[in-house]
Scaffold this active site. Structure first.
Site, PDB file in Angstrom:
ATOM      1  N   CYS A   1     -21.950  -0.285  12.996  1.00  0.00           N
ATOM      2  CA  CYS A   1     -22.176   0.814  11.940  1.00  0.00           C
ATOM      3  C   CYS A   1     -21.284   1.789  11.957  1.00  0.00           C
ATOM      4  CB  CYS A   1     -23.469   1.077  11.715  1.00  0.00           C
ATOM      5  SG  CYS A   1     -24.034   2.463  12.973  1.00  0.00           S
TER       6      CYS A   1
ATOM      7  N   CYS B   1     -21.271   3.882  15.067  1.00  0.00           N
ATOM      8  CA  CYS B   1     -20.446   3.258  16.272  1.00  0.00           C
ATOM      9  C   CYS B   1     -18.873   3.735  16.125  1.00  0.00           C
ATOM     10  CB  CYS B   1     -20.602   1.819  16.126  1.00  0.00           C
ATOM     11  SG  CYS B   1     -21.989   1.040  16.219  1.00  0.00           S
TER      12      CYS B   1
ATOM     13  N   ASP C   1      15.220   4.552  -8.734  1.00  0.00           N
ATOM     14  CA  ASP C   1      16.890   4.602  -8.482  1.00  0.00           C
ATOM     15  C   ASP C   1      17.261   3.640  -9.714  1.00  0.00           C
ATOM     16  OD1 ASP C   1      19.350   4.554  -7.179  1.00  0.00           O
ATOM     17  OD2 ASP C   1      18.747   2.813  -6.256  1.00  0.00           O
TER      18      ASP C   1
ATOM     19  N   ASP D   1      16.107   1.250  -3.294  1.00  0.00           N
ATOM     20  CA  ASP D   1      16.543   0.149  -2.442  1.00  0.00           C
ATOM     21  C   ASP D   1      17.726   0.277  -1.469  1.00  0.00           C
ATOM     22  OD1 ASP D   1      18.460   0.120  -4.169  1.00  0.00           O
ATOM     23  OD2 ASP D   1      19.206  -1.932  -3.632  1.00  0.00           O
TER      24      ASP D   1
ATOM     25  N   ASP E   1      18.591   6.004  -0.695  1.00  0.00           N
ATOM     26  CA  ASP E   1      16.935   6.196  -1.312  1.00  0.00           C
ATOM     27  C   ASP E   1      16.134   6.567  -0.010  1.00  0.00           C
ATOM     28  OD1 ASP E   1      17.604   5.712  -3.790  1.00  0.00           O
ATOM     29  OD2 ASP E   1      17.585   3.671  -3.420  1.00  0.00           O
TER      30      ASP E   1
END
Length: 746
Positions: free
Chosen positions: A19, A22, A435, A631, A635
């Site tokens: 639970c 824990c 971009d 990409d 960037d």
């Protein structure tokens, strides 16, 4: 410093957690280990992610907290989790408990509903004999299949850190001990309170075991996405060694090995084709269903399927460095993470179990003092009901199970959430910025327009221009030559080639004078026939170059970066989702605005230098949280600055490392899939939290007996046990719905 100290996060598998309490206890223990700067424990994955510290010391800290720990293997080599074993053990224990509990339940409860049966039973079997039989059956249920609750729960009580097992042990144990006293030492109890609750104790344990079993089965399905990825790994490879082809286990393949792949076989590791060609099914990586054509020089990815043809490739990445291994690692890291909302849940659940125990004691005291006779019996039953109805399990599982299933489903759709926080942050995004080059566009110039004067033929002029441009290294020249090659044109012999920087080139092709350059290069020629085309191209943000043959204008030529096929529909879909779109580009404003108009983008930041992209992201925050899609290596700062950085997977490693989300295969539809998964997962988490907290807030008071004064209603502890078991199963089951999220098709 010990050699086991890791600079990167360390993963440790933990067994025995049940639970949210824990989770809090293990985290607290790990944070006390010298050198640990951060520790996060996930109940659904049963794994800790720790920054800093010594491996041995960390495992010892977990064991000291009452659990078992082991270091997670660097590379998953099997397709199952210990939930599989848990489910098998629990199934066995459920069967044992059910076989003993069912007769006990029928004999004891049937008499309450059908008095003749009760009278017959009393006449047939002496009560004391019956109670002793109940005692034996219940003892076996509690201390064989149910021993796990006492083994974990009672020590936790003595440590002053009670958890889920403590509640079950206290509840069933109290009902059992009261019944034992009533059976063997009735004189210790006041008159009128000598009742037994063996069936309650046995049914409580049995029902909670059933719940745990169902939960383990559901958890096994929760991690199915990872298991499926692990199963994609090839087990062996056919490697050229010492002049022969030998079958080797995948673990023995090293970078540089030449590997032979036949039709229908999985590709073992990442590499580059050196001989042959084929079509490869890369759907498990990119989500693209059509096989991809591959020939010499093409990259291949481990785990993908060779559908036709044989080829050999050189291994470039093996073991934990392959793309599939990295994907599995990314998904596991995301599944093991925590959302910002989880911090609030953890704070509440840390106090939950002690509060429930205090409430149970208060319930017993109030009933014993103010309740009707038999007051002690009422007090015991209602206190047990409070202990049993409370469910910290559901609260602890509400968030991590949804994250686990959501990120797994995203991976199947070609979207990797590198950080689980991105699930919540992406849901909150109000602006999606892109971009331009390589993201919204293909990233490489192609011949888009070839407008001829009426006195010339298309192939004739294209062949002449391509012959001249074949001598040039300019990207525009390469695009023109590629267009001529695609048309199958033969290029003539070039002589007297001259290049004038900033103006253009001239040459003779098979004796004909060919000039190529900007409009200013041909100031002496008449452009009236091209005036309309020049204006139209200008409106589209395109600047043509011109070709003259024998000093007569022959063609207007435009080479440009083309928009990807899905860009426009993705932008429209983002608008339909209520999001604002933006484009950040280093292009001149006219070109950038023209592309933005074609795509329907709301805002444009043009002529932005790579170093200024961060400022552009900041300026877009006036509209709200920003997600940025890019990409290139330039960037990376913008991806890091954005609230959510989304890297197109075909881009550079630097961009991917700076991102929170990676789109495998580079298809922009992945942005929509990422948003869809993010929104669905967060909605699912809120549903789970609403159920988990609402269940406890509503039913704990009912178990305590608040409805009794007005309606005479009490909650039987057995019903509480069933409800508690179902609450956890509901939360885990609700998370399973995320497995059905459909990918976006445009």
């Amino acid at each position: 410093m010990n050699e086991h100290v890791h600079s990167k996060p360390l993963s440790i598998d933990i067994t025995g957690m049940t639970c949210a309490s824990c989770v809090a206890r293990v985290e607290k223990s790990l944070l006390k280990v010298p050198g640990v700067t951060a520790a996060s424990v996930n109940l659904a994955t049963e794994r800790a992610t720790v920054h800093g510290g010594d491996t041995t010391a960390l495992i010892q800290a977990i064991e000291k907290a009452g659990y078992a720990g082991s270091q997670t293997p660097d590379m998953p080599s099997h397709a199952h989790h210990h939930h599989d074993e848990d489910a098998a053990i629990l199934r066995r224990d459920v069967l044992i408990a059910a076989v003993l509990t069912l007769p006990l339940f029928v004999l004891e409860m049937a008499g309450h509903f059908y008095m003749p049966f009760h009278m017959w039973l009393m006449a047939a079997v002496p009560m004391q004999t019956l109670w002793v039989a109940y005692f034996i059956a219940t003892s076996i249920v509690l201390f064989v299949p149910g021993w796990r609750f006492f083994k974990l729960g009672i020590p936790a009580l003595f440590r002053g850190a009670p958890e889920m097992n403590s509640l079950v042990a206290l509840g069933s144990g109290a009902a059992y001990l009261y019944s034992v006293v009533a059976t063997f030492a009735p004189q210790l109890l006041p008159e009128g309170t000598r009742y037994i609750y063996y069936e309650a104790a046995a049914v409580i344990v049995t029902l909670i075991l059933v719940g745990r079993w169902l939960e383990a089965l559901a958890k096994g399905r929760t991690g199915e996405a990872i298991q499926r990825l692990v199963r994609e790994q090839a087990k062996t490879a056919r490697v050229h060694r010492d002049g022969a082809s030998v079958e080797l286990p995948i673990e023995q393949v090293v970078a540089g090995d030449i590997i032979l792949v036949r039709p229908g076989e999985k590709i073992a590791v990442d590499g580059e084709i050196v001989d042959g060609s084929s079509h490869i099914d890369e759907s498990m990586i990119s989500g693209e269903s059509l096989p991809v054509s591959k020939s010499v020089g093409a990259e291949v990815i481990g785990g993908t399927l060779n559908t036709s043809g044989s080829f050999s490739f050189r291994a470039t990445k093996v073991g934990s460095n392959t793309m599939l291994a990295q994907i599995i690692r990314m998904v596991e890291e995301a599944q093991g993470g925590k959302l910002p909302i989880q911090g609030v849940v953890d704070q509440i659940t840390a106090w939950f179990v002690p509060a429930v125990i205090a409430l149970a004691l208060a319930t017993f005291a109030v009933w014993a003092i103010f309740g009707p006779e038999p007051a002690y019996s009422f007090g015991l039953v209602n206190a047990v009901a409070v202990l049993i109805i409370a469910c910290p399990c559901a609260m602890g599982l509400a968030t991590p199970t949804s994250i686990m299933v959501g990120t797994g489903r995203a991976a199947e759709l070609g979207v990797l959430f590198r950080k689980s926080e991105a699930l919540q942050q992406l849901r909150d995004a109000r602006v999606v910025a892109f971009d331009k080059t390589g993201t919204l566009t293909e990233g490489k110039p192609v011949l888009t327009d070839f407008i001829l004067d009426d006195d010339f033929e298309h192939d004739e002029v294209l062949a002449l221009v391509a012959a001249v441009e074949a001598r040039s290294e300019h990207p525009i020249a390469a695009a023109i030559v590629a267009a001529a090659e695609q048309s199958g044109l033969n290029l003539g012999t070039v002589t007297e080639f001259q290049s004038q920087a900033g103006h253009g080139v001239t040459a003779r092709v098979d004796g004909r004078l060919v000039s190529i350059g900007a409009q200013r290069h041909f100031a002496h020629l008449d452009f009236s026939d091209f005036a309309e085309a020049i204006d139209r191209l200008a409106d589209q943000g395109k600047t043509p170059v011109f070709a003259a043959v024998d000093d007569k204008l022959a063609a207007a030529i435009v080479v440009a970066d083309t928009i990807t096929p899905t860009s426009k529909t993705v932008i429209a879909a983002l608008h339909a989702m209520g999001l604002r779109t933006a484009m950040i580009s280093g292009d001149n404003a006219r070109t950038a605005n023209a592309i933005a108009r074609q795509l329907g983008i709301d805002e444009v930041r043009a002529e932005v230098l790579p170093g200024d992209k961060v400022e552009a992201i900041k300026s877009l925050r006036q509209h709200g949280s920003v997600a940025y899609v890019g990409d290139g290596i330039n960037d990376a700062p913008a991806l890091a600055e954005a609230d959510v950085g989304i890297a197109v997977g075909t881009g550079t490693d630097a961009a991917i490392e700076s991102a929170d989300v990676v789109l495998l295969g580079g298809d922009l539809r992945g942005v929509l899939n990422a948003l869809t998964v993010s929104r669905a997962t967060m909605r699912n988490i809120w549903e789970n939290l609403f159920w988990a907290f609402g269940y406890n807030v509503l039913l704990i008071p009912v178990a305590a007996g608040v409805l009794y004064p007005a309606f005479g209603l009490l909650l039987n502890p057995m019903i509480g046990a069933g409800a508690m078991a179902l609450s956890s199963v509901f939360v885990v089951g609700n998370a399973q719905r995320l497995r059905t999220i459909a990918g976006v098709t445009l």
